[in-house]
Design a protein around this motif. Structure first.
Motif, PDB file in Angstrom:
ATOM      1  N   LYS A  65      -0.311  -6.496  -2.267  1.00 26.38           N
ATOM      2  CA  LYS A  65       1.099  -6.660  -2.648  1.00 26.38           C
ATOM      3  C   LYS A  65       1.998  -6.622  -1.418  1.00 26.38           C
ATOM      4  O   LYS A  65       2.933  -7.414  -1.294  1.00 26.38           O
ATOM      5  CB  LYS A  65       1.529  -5.559  -3.625  1.00 26.38           C
ATOM      6  CG  LYS A  65       0.978  -5.708  -5.010  1.00 26.38           C
ATOM      7  CD  LYS A  65       1.413  -4.548  -5.880  1.00 26.38           C
ATOM      8  CE  LYS A  65       0.732  -4.594  -7.231  1.00 26.38           C
ATOM      9  NZ  LYS A  65       1.069  -3.450  -8.071  1.00 26.38           N
ATOM     10  N   CYS A  74       7.770  -5.315  -3.564  1.00 28.31           N
ATOM     11  CA  CYS A  74       6.441  -4.878  -4.016  1.00 28.31           C
ATOM     12  C   CYS A  74       6.493  -4.180  -5.368  1.00 28.31           C
ATOM     13  O   CYS A  74       5.460  -3.782  -5.894  1.00 28.31           O
ATOM     14  CB  CYS A  74       5.836  -3.911  -2.999  1.00 28.31           C
ATOM     15  SG  CYS A  74       5.506  -4.633  -1.398  1.00 28.31           S
ATOM     16  N   SER A  79      -5.358  -3.322  -3.713  1.00 22.07           N
ATOM     17  CA  SER A  79      -4.326  -3.972  -4.522  1.00 22.07           C
ATOM     18  C   SER A  79      -2.934  -3.707  -3.942  1.00 22.07           C
ATOM     19  O   SER A  79      -2.099  -4.611  -3.852  1.00 22.07           O
ATOM     20  CB  SER A  79      -4.413  -3.463  -5.960  1.00 22.07           C
ATOM     21  OG  SER A  79      -3.392  -4.005  -6.736  1.00 22.07           O
ATOM     22  N   THR A  80      -2.688  -2.471  -3.536  1.00 27.72           N
ATOM     23  CA  THR A  80      -1.408  -2.117  -2.920  1.00 27.72           C
ATOM     24  C   THR A  80      -1.211  -2.894  -1.627  1.00 27.72           C
ATOM     25  O   THR A  80      -0.142  -3.463  -1.382  1.00 27.72           O
ATOM     26  CB  THR A  80      -1.345  -0.602  -2.642  1.00 27.72           C
ATOM     27  OG1 THR A  80      -1.362   0.088  -3.891  1.00 27.72           O
ATOM     28  CG2 THR A  80      -0.102  -0.223  -1.867  1.00 27.72           C
TER      29      THR A  80
END
Length: 71
Positions: A56, A32, A52-53
């Motif tokens: 990923k 990541c 968004s995190t």
């Protein structure tokens, strides 16, 4: 459900999926492009991750984003 319990549930789901895939926290963090300490906080539910995190993490685990909410 409080915000904190949602964070904890997501973190636990990430940890469960990571372990099912046979990855260490360090391995997943590297996939990541995160620091291991950040992955640790994410799994412990001590951070409020952005979409968004989570995207990923889902991609690194080769699961759909929805799977992270399947608890």
């Amino acid at each position: 459900m409080s915000d904190n319990s949602l964070q904890i549930n997501i973190g636990q789901q990430i940890q469960k999926l990571r372990e099912l895939k046979g990855l260490s926290q360090q391995d997943l963090a590297a996939k990541c492009n995160f620091e291991k300490s950040n992955m640790s906080r994410l799994e412990a539910g001590r951070v409020n991750p952005t979409l968004s995190t989570l995207e990923k993490v889902a991609k690194a685990l080769d699961v759909s984003l929805v799977e992270l909410f399947n608890f």
